[in-house]
Every structure is written in structure tokens, then in C-alpha cells.
Design an enzyme around this catalytic site. Sequence first.
Site, mmCIF file in Angstrom:
data_model
loop_
_atom_site.group_PDB
_atom_site.id
_atom_site.type_symbol
_atom_site.label_atom_id
_atom_site.label_comp_id
_atom_site.label_asym_id
_atom_site.label_seq_id
_atom_site.Cartn_x
_atom_site.Cartn_y
_atom_site.Cartn_z
ATOM 1 N N HIS A 265 24.478 -19.463 28.247
ATOM 2 C CA HIS A 265 23.931 -18.382 27.427
ATOM 3 C C HIS A 265 24.951 -17.890 26.395
ATOM 4 C CE1 HIS A 265 20.199 -18.038 29.705
ATOM 5 N NE2 HIS A 265 20.912 -18.106 30.802
ATOM 6 N N ASP B 42 24.821 -23.291 23.912
ATOM 7 C CA ASP B 42 23.375 -23.492 24.039
ATOM 8 C C ASP B 42 22.847 -24.430 22.966
ATOM 9 O OD1 ASP B 42 23.400 -21.853 26.189
ATOM 10 O OD2 ASP B 42 22.221 -20.238 25.308
#
Length: 434
Positions: A143, A148
Amino acid sequence: MKVESLHGLAILEFGAILVCHKKLVELRSYSTLVRPSNPKLVSSLSVRSNGITPEAVIAAPSFADIADTVYDILHGRIWAGHNIVRFDGVLIREAFAEIGRTAPEPQGTIDTLELLTQKFGRRAGNMKMASLATYFGLGNQTHRSLDDVKMNIKVLKHCATVLFLESSLPDIFPENHWVHPDIFEKVLYSVPFNTAHPDTFDMVAPGNEMNAASHQPDVTMEENPILQPPEMPSTVTVPESCSDSLVFLEPDEVSLPSIRALHVPFSGGSQRVKLFYEGAILQLCCPRLRIRFGISKKFPDHAGRPKLSFVVDASPSLYGVLDTCDRIVQKVYADSGCSSEWTCVVSKRHYPTVRLHIPTAVNGDVAQYATDMYLKEPSGTTQKLIFSKFDATELDTYFKPGTFVDSYLSLNPYDYQQRSGIQLVTTKLVIHNE
């Protein structure tokens, strides 16, 4: 592109990778923490989620400080990301609006959440990035924006490879080999699948489709508060006489406990939910439905043609069948990990109504209605309506409020851009000229 946010209210981190579209290799990357207008809002929950601490963002630049760089990276390029249409892209535009700057505009948009759900099916459960990463053994999602983005690229490459092998070597990698064998036994060899539209993996076409979908207004219809579901395939095949080749049941003939919804295998390794009744695809013939609102032409498809629909009153028996189908399909989606917002097929705002869709058939550059339409005179004489061109305004004469129609319907469950439901598509209409 990936934006890490504070409860979807403020950007905490921005990250993007410029990728060569021919080789999918990294050309340039950029990431930075972003100081929100009120850093005190960064809570312990946010720290546990992504590791970004209040101390870290206090020393970070504000979004106004990085706006020029973000604009140069994003403007005029194809934006790609997981759930980018409803999340990252929205936050970027809001952030530019807050500082009084013109937001960057994409040349195209590829939302990999929708793209991979459509092309890869729900093999990885809810199709979130963390689930996809676990499915392919790529580790845990951090995250953090740049991590990501890199994981998103890896997941896309893995999905593309699997789909390429399945489509190129079907004897070695059967496209549906991953489907539960019980489903194969019950469905695969008994359901006549539509082979007119091979669902091949094409990165260009889905990209265009996602871009077009991203510009669709997420609003309700003024006459009837039913959210617009996705458009049907641009080319469909409809039998010359629907009632002769397909089984259509009147709602009164349907025993509600016998309705089933199953995931069935589709080409390209994907799955689709279909409604069944006693071993056959459930299709309905609904006599004398009263038109409540005439032809809607408000929403265009990807080619700029209006997506046609009209609203009719739902009889008690039709309401009962569709309400049951709603509950059954919604449970199937929920059991498969779908988190999309459910839209009931029957609107109950003032009176029970349903929206019926008229699909468009395209042959080369020629578009026409894919629904067989007939006009029934008071004498009982019925003649087929022949239209020389696609001109939606010519339908207004036939679809006036208060007119009765006999409707032959296909019930098509959909899960599209975090919205799901059942779309009612007309294969044949008999309009009563009374």
C-alpha cells in the site's frame, strides 16, 4: 499511477511509472509523500495501513509544490491503474481543483480492475490487487504508491501471459481448465454458448472501452432511478423468430424455487453468471407491458450512438420473478467475493417499473436495431417493422407512454466498474397499435 490517500479525502503519496506500451518496460518513475492541509488527520489506523507516519508527511511537500511535476507526468498520456477511474483519477482532479489549477487529462484510461475482471474472470476472488498478487505468488501488497504500481504491472503481465497461452494453445491450456468440474458437468456441455463474439485478449480494444466507460455520467435517469449498466456487445445475433428457436416463459409459468444462478465458463478463461430454469437459460415472455416512459437516448455508447432503453410497469408476477433473480444473483456475486454496489432490476420508488434495453447490431459501419420489432393492429394483424437506418428518433412514434408491448427478454447479470445487477435486454418486441 497510484495515489495513497487519507480515507479518500487527501493525498498522502503519489507515485507513477512511465511504461513503454510496446515492451511494458519502465522508462521513468516518480514518487513522493504529500503533506495534506491538516497533517494531524494522519491517524494510527493510517500508519498501520501503509506505514506513513505524521512525522513523515510534515516534512513532505504539499500538493501545490509537486503539481507541475504531476501534470507533466500525466497530461496527454494513457493512465493505467487498479480502480483508477473511481479512485486515483478522481483524487488527482480534486487535488488540482483545490489549488485552482487545471487538472491533467489522459489520452486514454485503462482501469485494470475492470479489465482483468472482464478478461481474467474471478479466478483471484474479489480481484483486488492484494488478492491478485497472492494468486500469482508475488508477495504482499505494501500500500505504498510506487510499490503498488510495480505490482500492478507484474500482475498485468502474469494475466496477459496466462490468457495468451490459453488462447494460443487451447489443447494444452484449455481456457476453462480452472473451472470447478461440477460446473463443467452441469453447465458446459448443456448450455449453447454464444460464439459470435470471441472474448479474445486485446489490450487496445479494452483500453478504448475503459476510456469510453470512464466518461459515462454516474447518475440516475430522471424518469426512473435505475443506474445505467454497461452497454451490451456492439454486435449481437438475434434469431429471425425468437419464439421459434428459444424457450420464453411467461412470469406466471415460473416456479420461483426452481430459478438458479451459476458461474459458467466463457471464452478467454473468464466466467459469466447466467440464470437458469429447469436446466435451460431463463428467458421471459411478458405480454402487454405498459410503457411508463418512452425511448431514452441520454447515454451514448463508445461509438457515440445512443444506448436505447424504455421503462415499463412491472406486473406482480414479473416483479416476483425479477425480485427472486435479484436475490439469487446478488448472493452468487457476494459468495465469489464481489464487492460491487448492487442495483435492483425493479425500481420501487413510486411504483414497480423495469427498464428494458434495445441492443444495437453493427455490421461493418452499418448500425441497426438488434431487436426484432413488430406492430400489432387492433384487427390482430402483425407486421414486422423494417428500418432503413439507425435513427433513434423514429422509435418515439411507437414507444409512447401508455402503449402496450409484448416483450421477449434476456436476463443478463453484470458486474461492471464496481456496480452489479441484472440488465433486461429485448430480443423481440410486439407493439400494440391500439
